[in-house]
Design a protein around this motif. Sequence first.
Motif, PDB file in Angstrom:
ATOM      1  N   LEU A  58      35.430  16.906 -57.582  1.00 36.99           N
ATOM      2  CA  LEU A  58      35.923  17.759 -58.666  1.00 36.99           C
ATOM      3  C   LEU A  58      35.319  17.386 -60.015  1.00 36.99           C
ATOM      4  CD1 LEU A  58      37.681  20.092 -59.607  1.00 36.99           C
ATOM      5  CD2 LEU A  58      39.576  18.473 -59.823  1.00 36.99           C
ATOM      6  N   PRO A  59      35.275  16.111 -60.392  1.00 36.71           N
ATOM      7  CA  PRO A  59      34.616  15.784 -61.667  1.00 36.71           C
ATOM      8  C   PRO A  59      33.146  16.191 -61.711  1.00 36.71           C
ATOM      9  CG  PRO A  59      35.934  13.928 -60.945  1.00 36.71           C
ATOM     10  CD  PRO A  59      35.944  14.932 -59.834  1.00 36.71           C
ATOM     11  N   MET A  60      32.453  16.153 -60.583  1.00 33.96           N
ATOM     12  CA  MET A  60      31.048  16.563 -60.573  1.00 33.96           C
ATOM     13  C   MET A  60      30.920  18.073 -60.784  1.00 33.96           C
ATOM     14  SD  MET A  60      29.339  14.109 -57.689  1.00 33.96           S
ATOM     15  CE  MET A  60      27.690  14.680 -57.971  1.00 33.96           C
ATOM     16  N   ILE A  61      31.810  18.843 -60.178  1.00 33.64           N
ATOM     17  CA  ILE A  61      31.801  20.294 -60.379  1.00 33.64           C
ATOM     18  C   ILE A  61      32.119  20.614 -61.833  1.00 33.64           C
ATOM     19  CG2 ILE A  61      33.008  22.436 -59.803  1.00 33.64           C
ATOM     20  CD1 ILE A  61      33.337  21.246 -56.948  1.00 33.64           C
ATOM     21  N   ALA A 120      32.262  16.843 -70.898  1.00 33.30           N
ATOM     22  CA  ALA A 120      31.289  16.404 -69.891  1.00 33.30           C
ATOM     23  C   ALA A 120      31.220  14.881 -69.859  1.00 33.30           C
ATOM     24  CB  ALA A 120      29.916  17.001 -70.187  1.00 33.30           C
ATOM     25  N   LEU A 121      31.260  14.261 -71.031  1.00 32.06           N
ATOM     26  CA  LEU A 121      31.251  12.791 -71.082  1.00 32.06           C
ATOM     27  C   LEU A 121      32.504  12.201 -70.444  1.00 32.06           C
ATOM     28  CD1 LEU A 121      29.741  12.234 -74.639  1.00 32.06           C
ATOM     29  CD2 LEU A 121      28.636  11.838 -72.420  1.00 32.06           C
ATOM     30  N   LEU A 122      33.646  12.871 -70.617  1.00 32.16           N
ATOM     31  CA  LEU A 122      34.862  12.427 -69.922  1.00 32.16           C
ATOM     32  C   LEU A 122      34.674  12.484 -68.410  1.00 32.16           C
ATOM     33  CD1 LEU A 122      37.894  13.921 -71.893  1.00 32.16           C
ATOM     34  CD2 LEU A 122      37.381  11.524 -71.501  1.00 32.16           C
ATOM     35  N   MET A 123      33.994  13.520 -67.935  1.00 31.22           N
ATOM     36  CA  MET A 123      33.756  13.651 -66.496  1.00 31.22           C
ATOM     37  C   MET A 123      32.795  12.583 -65.987  1.00 31.22           C
ATOM     38  SD  MET A 123      35.769  15.902 -65.392  1.00 31.22           S
ATOM     39  CE  MET A 123      36.895  15.417 -66.700  1.00 31.22           C
ATOM     40  N   VAL A 124      31.810  12.218 -66.800  1.00 28.05           N
ATOM     41  CA  VAL A 124      30.920  11.115 -66.426  1.00 28.05           C
ATOM     42  C   VAL A 124      31.743   9.833 -66.271  1.00 28.05           C
ATOM     43  CG1 VAL A 124      29.025   9.630 -67.227  1.00 28.05           C
ATOM     44  CG2 VAL A 124      28.846  12.124 -67.423  1.00 28.05           C
ATOM     45  N   GLY A 125      32.660   9.606 -67.204  1.00 33.86           N
ATOM     46  CA  GLY A 125      33.546   8.447 -67.099  1.00 33.86           C
ATOM     47  C   GLY A 125      34.420   8.506 -65.860  1.00 33.86           C
ATOM     48  N   ALA A 126      34.915   9.697 -65.526  1.00 36.12           N
ATOM     49  CA  ALA A 126      35.738   9.848 -64.325  1.00 36.12           C
ATOM     50  C   ALA A 126      34.925   9.552 -63.070  1.00 36.12           C
ATOM     51  CB  ALA A 126      36.310  11.262 -64.266  1.00 36.12           C
ATOM     52  N   ILE A 127      33.702  10.035 -63.026  1.00 37.77           N
ATOM     53  CA  ILE A 127      32.846   9.795 -61.861  1.00 37.77           C
ATOM     54  C   ILE A 127      32.566   8.303 -61.712  1.00 37.77           C
ATOM     55  CG2 ILE A 127      30.516  10.153 -60.955  1.00 37.77           C
ATOM     56  CD1 ILE A 127      30.698  13.003 -62.285  1.00 37.77           C
ATOM     57  N   ILE A 128      32.241   7.645 -62.806  1.00 33.37           N
ATOM     58  CA  ILE A 128      31.976   6.205 -62.761  1.00 33.37           C
ATOM     59  C   ILE A 128      33.214   5.450 -62.298  1.00 33.37           C
ATOM     60  CG2 ILE A 128      31.500   4.171 -64.210  1.00 33.37           C
ATOM     61  CD1 ILE A 128      29.640   6.049 -65.867  1.00 33.37           C
ATOM     62  N   THR A 129      34.377   5.825 -62.821  1.00 31.46           N
ATOM     63  CA  THR A 129      35.623   5.158 -62.430  1.00 31.46           C
ATOM     64  C   THR A 129      35.876   5.312 -60.932  1.00 31.46           C
ATOM     65  OG1 THR A 129      36.582   5.485 -64.617  1.00 31.46           O
ATOM     66  CG2 THR A 129      38.120   5.097 -62.813  1.00 31.46           C
ATOM     67  N   GLY A 173      45.186   7.356 -58.523  1.00 34.65           N
ATOM     68  CA  GLY A 173      45.120   5.916 -58.298  1.00 34.65           C
ATOM     69  C   GLY A 173      44.415   5.152 -59.399  1.00 34.65           C
ATOM     70  N   TRP A 174      43.491   5.815 -60.080  1.00 41.72           N
ATOM     71  CA  TRP A 174      42.732   5.149 -61.148  1.00 41.72           C
ATOM     72  C   TRP A 174      43.624   4.703 -62.292  1.00 41.72           C
ATOM     73  CZ3 TRP A 174      43.079   7.458 -65.886  1.00 41.72           C
ATOM     74  CH2 TRP A 174      43.470   8.788 -65.913  1.00 41.72           C
TER      75      TRP A 174
END
Length: 126
Positions: free
Chosen positions: A103-106, A82-91, A37-38
Motif C-alpha cells: 500500500l505505501p508503494m502504491i 511521498a516522503l512519508l510513504m518512503v519512511g513507511a516503506i523503510i520502516t 505493528g510499527w
Amino acid sequence: MNIALWVVAGLLAAVSLASGARKLIQPAEKLAASGYGWIEDCSGNTVKAIGTLEILGAVGLILPAVLGIAPVLVPLAAVGLALLMVGAIITHLRRHESQAIVLPMILLALYVFVASGRFGLEPFTG
C-alpha cells in the motif's frame, strides 16, 4: 490530464485525511492491536506527528487549488506525503513486513504522479 490529477489528488486527500485522523484519535495501543505493528517502535508523539502531517498533506492537496491561493502548495504537499510513504516503506522493510509495503508503494506512486503532474505536466496557471 487535469481531470485525472484532480481525481487522484482527491482520492489521496481522502485516504490521507482518514489515516491521519485515525492516528490522532485512536490510542497507540488500539492502533497496534488493529495491525499497526510499527507503532511499537515509535513514541505516542511520533504517531501523532505522523497523523498531523497526513492531515496537513491532505488539506494541501486540495485547498490551495480550490481557493486559488498559492497552488504551488499542491505538488509540495504531494512531495511531503511521498516522503512519508518512503519512511513507511523503510520502516516496514526494517521490520521484515514485506506484505505491508504494498500500500505505501502504491500511494508513493500516486503522490509522485500528482507532484510531477502539478509541477510540470499540468500546472495550475493563474
